[in-house]
Write a protein that holds these residues in place. Structure first.
Motif, PDB file in Angstrom:
ATOM      1  N   MET A 148      64.331   4.231   4.167  1.00 38.67           N
ATOM      2  CA  MET A 148      65.784   4.424   4.171  1.00 38.67           C
ATOM      3  C   MET A 148      66.171   5.844   3.777  1.00 38.67           C
ATOM      4  SD  MET A 148      67.555   0.871   2.882  1.00 38.67           S
ATOM      5  CE  MET A 148      66.541   0.608   1.441  1.00 38.67           C
ATOM      6  N   ARG A 149      65.271   6.536   3.090  1.00 36.13           N
ATOM      7  CA  ARG A 149      65.534   7.929   2.706  1.00 36.13           C
ATOM      8  C   ARG A 149      64.920   8.919   3.699  1.00 36.13           C
ATOM      9  NH1 ARG A 149      63.872   5.958  -2.491  1.00 36.13           N
ATOM     10  NH2 ARG A 149      61.982   7.244  -2.435  1.00 36.13           N
ATOM     11  N   THR A 150      64.480   8.404   4.844  1.00 37.85           N
ATOM     12  CA  THR A 150      63.814   9.264   5.829  1.00 37.85           C
ATOM     13  C   THR A 150      64.459   9.080   7.199  1.00 37.85           C
ATOM     14  OG1 THR A 150      61.780   8.807   4.574  1.00 37.85           O
ATOM     15  CG2 THR A 150      61.536  10.015   6.633  1.00 37.85           C
ATOM     16  N   PRO A 151      65.677   9.582   7.382  1.00 37.37           N
ATOM     17  CA  PRO A 151      66.347   9.430   8.684  1.00 37.37           C
ATOM     18  C   PRO A 151      65.650  10.186   9.803  1.00 37.37           C
ATOM     19  CG  PRO A 151      67.558  10.963   7.277  1.00 37.37           C
ATOM     20  CD  PRO A 151      66.494  10.330   6.411  1.00 37.37           C
ATOM     21  N   GLN A 152      64.755  11.115   9.450  1.00 38.93           N
ATOM     22  CA  GLN A 152      64.037  11.867  10.470  1.00 38.93           C
ATOM     23  C   GLN A 152      63.231  10.961  11.385  1.00 38.93           C
ATOM     24  OE1 GLN A 152      64.025  12.219   7.113  1.00 38.93           O
ATOM     25  NE2 GLN A 152      63.047  14.167   6.546  1.00 38.93           N
ATOM     26  N   ILE A 153      62.837   9.790  10.879  1.00 44.70           N
ATOM     27  CA  ILE A 153      62.016   8.879  11.680  1.00 44.70           C
ATOM     28  C   ILE A 153      62.727   8.507  12.967  1.00 44.70           C
ATOM     29  CG2 ILE A 153      61.144   6.512  11.788  1.00 44.70           C
ATOM     30  CD1 ILE A 153      60.279   6.800   8.890  1.00 44.70           C
ATOM     31  N   GLN A 154      63.961   8.051  12.833  1.00 44.35           N
ATOM     32  CA  GLN A 154      64.689   7.627  14.026  1.00 44.35           C
ATOM     33  C   GLN A 154      65.018   8.806  14.941  1.00 44.35           C
ATOM     34  OE1 GLN A 154      67.357   4.832  11.552  1.00 44.35           O
ATOM     35  NE2 GLN A 154      67.502   3.998  13.620  1.00 44.35           N
ATOM     36  N   ASN A 155      65.301   9.964  14.348  1.00 45.23           N
ATOM     37  CA  ASN A 155      65.567  11.149  15.169  1.00 45.23           C
ATOM     38  C   ASN A 155      64.341  11.537  15.983  1.00 45.23           C
ATOM     39  OD1 ASN A 155      68.120  11.275  14.010  1.00 45.23           O
ATOM     40  ND2 ASN A 155      67.490  12.717  12.425  1.00 45.23           N
ATOM     41  N   ASP A 156      63.180  11.532  15.324  1.00 46.74           N
ATOM     42  CA  ASP A 156      61.942  11.894  16.023  1.00 46.74           C
ATOM     43  C   ASP A 156      61.625  10.895  17.129  1.00 46.74           C
ATOM     44  OD1 ASP A 156      61.782  13.948  14.243  1.00 46.74           O
ATOM     45  OD2 ASP A 156      60.145  13.099  13.059  1.00 46.74           O
ATOM     46  N   PHE A 157      61.806   9.600  16.819  1.00 41.72           N
ATOM     47  CA  PHE A 157      61.454   8.604  17.827  1.00 41.72           C
ATOM     48  C   PHE A 157      62.446   8.619  18.992  1.00 41.72           C
ATOM     49  CE2 PHE A 157      60.786   4.354  19.629  1.00 41.72           C
ATOM     50  CZ  PHE A 157      59.406   4.425  19.813  1.00 41.72           C
ATOM     51  N   SER A 158      63.691   8.932  18.703  1.00 47.33           N
ATOM     52  CA  SER A 158      64.677   9.051  19.791  1.00 47.33           C
ATOM     53  C   SER A 158      64.286  10.169  20.747  1.00 47.33           C
ATOM     54  CB  SER A 158      66.069   9.320  19.215  1.00 47.33           C
ATOM     55  OG  SER A 158      66.539   8.218  18.477  1.00 47.33           O
ATOM     56  N   TYR A 159      63.820  11.281  20.198  1.00 45.67           N
ATOM     57  CA  TYR A 159      63.382  12.385  21.055  1.00 45.67           C
ATOM     58  C   TYR A 159      62.152  11.979  21.860  1.00 45.67           C
ATOM     59  CZ  TYR A 159      61.940  17.053  22.540  1.00 45.67           C
ATOM     60  OH  TYR A 159      61.588  18.140  23.297  1.00 45.67           O
ATOM     61  N   TYR A 160      61.262  11.254  21.214  1.00 42.91           N
ATOM     62  CA  TYR A 160      60.073  10.768  21.920  1.00 42.91           C
ATOM     63  C   TYR A 160      60.472   9.880  23.090  1.00 42.91           C
ATOM     64  CZ  TYR A 160      56.106   7.860  23.027  1.00 42.91           C
ATOM     65  OH  TYR A 160      55.135   7.181  23.714  1.00 42.91           O
ATOM     66  N   ARG A 161      61.407   8.951  22.870  1.00 42.28           N
ATOM     67  CA  ARG A 161      61.857   8.072  23.951  1.00 42.28           C
ATOM     68  C   ARG A 161      62.513   8.880  25.070  1.00 42.28           C
ATOM     69  NH1 ARG A 161      62.620   2.618  22.989  1.00 42.28           N
ATOM     70  NH2 ARG A 161      62.836   2.574  25.270  1.00 42.28           N
ATOM     71  N   ARG A 162      63.229   9.921  24.671  1.00 47.60           N
ATOM     72  CA  ARG A 162      63.873  10.773  25.676  1.00 47.60           C
ATOM     73  C   ARG A 162      62.817  11.453  26.540  1.00 47.60           C
ATOM     74  NH1 ARG A 162      67.703  15.125  23.127  1.00 47.60           N
ATOM     75  NH2 ARG A 162      68.306  13.203  22.048  1.00 47.60           N
ATOM     76  N   CYS A 163      61.743  11.907  25.919  1.00 48.87           N
ATOM     77  CA  CYS A 163      60.649  12.514  26.682  1.00 48.87           C
ATOM     78  C   CYS A 163      60.014  11.492  27.622  1.00 48.87           C
ATOM     79  CB  CYS A 163      59.592  13.082  25.736  1.00 48.87           C
ATOM     80  SG  CYS A 163      60.120  14.539  24.819  1.00 48.87           S
ATOM     81  N   LEU A 164      59.854  10.282  27.136  1.00 47.99           N
ATOM     82  CA  LEU A 164      59.294   9.229  27.984  1.00 47.99           C
ATOM     83  C   LEU A 164      60.164   9.001  29.217  1.00 47.99           C
ATOM     84  CD1 LEU A 164      58.054   6.290  25.702  1.00 47.99           C
ATOM     85  CD2 LEU A 164      56.672   7.762  27.154  1.00 47.99           C
ATOM     86  N   SER A 165      61.460   8.892  28.987  1.00 48.08           N
ATOM     87  CA  SER A 165      62.372   8.580  30.091  1.00 48.08           C
ATOM     88  C   SER A 165      62.430   9.699  31.125  1.00 48.08           C
ATOM     89  CB  SER A 165      63.777   8.291  29.548  1.00 48.08           C
ATOM     90  OG  SER A 165      64.342   9.452  28.963  1.00 48.08           O
ATOM     91  N   ARG A 166      62.174  10.933  30.684  1.00 49.34           N
ATOM     92  CA  ARG A 166      62.216  12.072  31.609  1.00 49.34           C
ATOM     93  C   ARG A 166      60.859  12.356  32.249  1.00 49.34           C
ATOM     94  NH1 ARG A 166      65.929  16.455  28.265  1.00 49.34           N
ATOM     95  NH2 ARG A 166      67.886  15.263  28.317  1.00 49.34           N
ATOM     96  N   GLY A 167      59.869  11.548  31.896  1.00 48.92           N
ATOM     97  CA  GLY A 167      58.560  11.721  32.507  1.00 48.92           C
ATOM     98  C   GLY A 167      57.845  12.981  32.099  1.00 48.92           C
ATOM     99  N   LYS A 168      58.157  13.481  30.911  1.00 49.51           N
ATOM    100  CA  LYS A 168      57.541  14.739  30.484  1.00 49.51           C
ATOM    101  C   LYS A 168      56.099  14.562  30.014  1.00 49.51           C
ATOM    102  CE  LYS A 168      61.725  17.264  29.271  1.00 49.51           C
ATOM    103  NZ  LYS A 168      62.447  18.011  28.235  1.00 49.51           N
ATOM    104  N   LEU A 169      55.622  13.311  29.989  1.00 53.27           N
ATOM    105  CA  LEU A 169      54.266  13.089  29.500  1.00 53.27           C
ATOM    106  C   LEU A 169      53.264  12.929  30.638  1.00 53.27           C
ATOM    107  CD1 LEU A 169      55.013  10.565  26.627  1.00 53.27           C
ATOM    108  CD2 LEU A 169      55.137  13.034  26.627  1.00 53.27           C
ATOM    109  N   ALA A 170      53.673  13.299  31.849  1.00 54.00           N
ATOM    110  CA  ALA A 170      52.816  13.054  33.005  1.00 54.00           C
ATOM    111  C   ALA A 170      51.432  13.675  32.846  1.00 54.00           C
ATOM    112  CB  ALA A 170      53.494  13.598  34.262  1.00 54.00           C
ATOM    113  N   ASN A 171      51.351  14.783  32.129  1.00 53.00           N
ATOM    114  CA  ASN A 171      50.058  15.463  31.993  1.00 53.00           C
ATOM    115  C   ASN A 171      49.436  15.269  30.610  1.00 53.00           C
ATOM    116  OD1 ASN A 171      50.223  16.608  34.606  1.00 53.00           O
ATOM    117  ND2 ASN A 171      51.650  18.159  33.804  1.00 53.00           N
ATOM    118  N   ASP A 172      50.024  14.360  29.827  1.00 50.16           N
ATOM    119  CA  ASP A 172      49.529  14.144  28.468  1.00 50.16           C
ATOM    120  C   ASP A 172      48.675  12.881  28.472  1.00 50.16           C
ATOM    121  OD1 ASP A 172      49.054  14.222  25.826  1.00 50.16           O
ATOM    122  OD2 ASP A 172      51.143  14.386  25.210  1.00 50.16           O
ATOM    123  N   GLY A 173      47.386  13.050  28.328  1.00 54.36           N
ATOM    124  CA  GLY A 173      46.462  11.955  28.558  1.00 54.36           C
ATOM    125  C   GLY A 173      46.444  10.857  27.524  1.00 54.36           C
TER     126      GLY A 173
END
Length: 325
Positions: A148-173
């Motif tokens: 609860m004292r670490t809001p960075q978790i949700q911010n980081d995971f939101s960015y990760y999901r955004r990368c997933l949705s944009r297909g930016k991991l196509a070359n990340d094995g």
């Protein structure tokens, strides 16, 4: 301030302390014999990573600066650097979620041993296992307090999901192969959207166990006994001195046990006939709690229980909880 303390003392002293429990657990000398370790090996491994997981969460800095750079000044360099740090963070988040899954697998085994049959005899016969359960409840409180004292978790995971949705991991094995499944990403997203994800996990697992085996009374008795044992361990600390860490541990376990009890018992923990004395428990938190845990313990009781605001809850309890929040 004087009037508040006077009112608080009147409220908590209006009833006697909880009945002394028949079961006694030694939290100061909780070493386990080789025979015990072998007997409970199937659940002991669940506790092994808890200290490391808490340290990982305690040192979690987040990737905010790198994400801001990637969004504010997008370029292959800033986006690559952001992804490098976010990918490392997500690996940690996966570890936390994986541990919650291990709770789903191991907690029913603990409850089955302690709650099927005579609960008091089970707790006496399987004291090391009862302490394992207490250690798990302590971890739940500490993890969720840190989360609860670490809001960075949700911010980081939101960015990760955004990368997933944009297909930016196509070359990340490797990371893509481990995390690309949308189902897992959804599970992680739901898990970290909860204010207290570990408490929610333990409560849901316990509720499912109760419904499956129809042992609500036994599980309630186990939880209320653990809460009572912890309360009396703390309240007797002047007669039997103990380490501050033991006192803090007992208060955390007591609170989590009360919260889960309140969720699985149809009438909850706050009614007059409850085996848990809420007033005495709150008094123990204020009298013996440390400055870092006490506000979180009270908030947990106020906001994570289920029946506090029911019409069956005495007004004195509601007044007490409102006055100490």
């Amino acid at each position: 301030m004087g009037n508040f303390l006077s009112q608080f003392n009147v409220l908590v002293n209006r009833e006697h302390d909880s009945n002394v429990p028949d079961v006694q657990l030694d939290f100061e000398n909780s070493s386990m014999t080789d025979e015990d370790a072998e007997s409970y090996s199937n659940v002991l491994h669940m506790l092994e990573p808890t200290a490391d997981l808490l340290e990982l969460l305690r040192s979690y800095d987040g990737c905010g600066e790198y994400i801001r750079q990637a969004i504010g000044s997008p370029s292959p360099e800033t986006e690559s650097e952001a992804w490098t740090h976010v990918s490392q963070a997500v690996l940690k988040l996966k570890m936390f979620h994986r541990y919650a899954t291990s709770i789903e697998n191991c907690l029913p085994q603990i409850l089955h041993t302690l709650c099927i049959g005579d609960v008091n005899k089970n707790l006496e016969r399987h004291q090391p296992l009862a302490r394992i359960l207490c250690q798990l409840l302590d971890f739940v409180f500490e993890f969720d307090s840190l989360k609860m004292r670490t809001p960075q978790i949700q911010n980081d995971f939101s960015y990760y999901r955004r990368c997933l949705s944009r297909g930016k991991l196509a070359n990340d094995g490797d990371l893509k192969s481990a995390m690309s499944e949308d189902e897992l990403a959804n599970k992680l997203s739901f898990f970290y959207a909860q204010p207290t994800p570990m408490l929610k996990t333990v409560t849901e697992v316990t509720t499912a166990f109760v419904e499956k085996h129809r042992v609500g009374r036994s599980v309630s008795e186990c939880l209320s006994t653990l809460a009572s044992v912890c309360y009396h361990t703390v309240s007797n600390s002047k007669k039997k001195p103990q380490r501050p860490e033991t006192t803090a541990f007992c208060l955390r376990v007591m609170v989590i046990a009360i919260i889960i009890y309140d969720h699985i018992d149809p009438q909850g923990a706050f009614i007059k006939s409850s085996p848990i004395n809420i007033k005495s428990s709150v008094k123990a938190i204020h009298s013996h709690g440390n400055t870092s845990d006490t506000p979180n313990l009270i908030s947990a009781l106020r906001y994570n229980t289920k029946h506090l605001n029911d019409s069956s809850t005495p007004k004195t309890i509601k007044t007490l909880m409102a006055s100490v929040a």
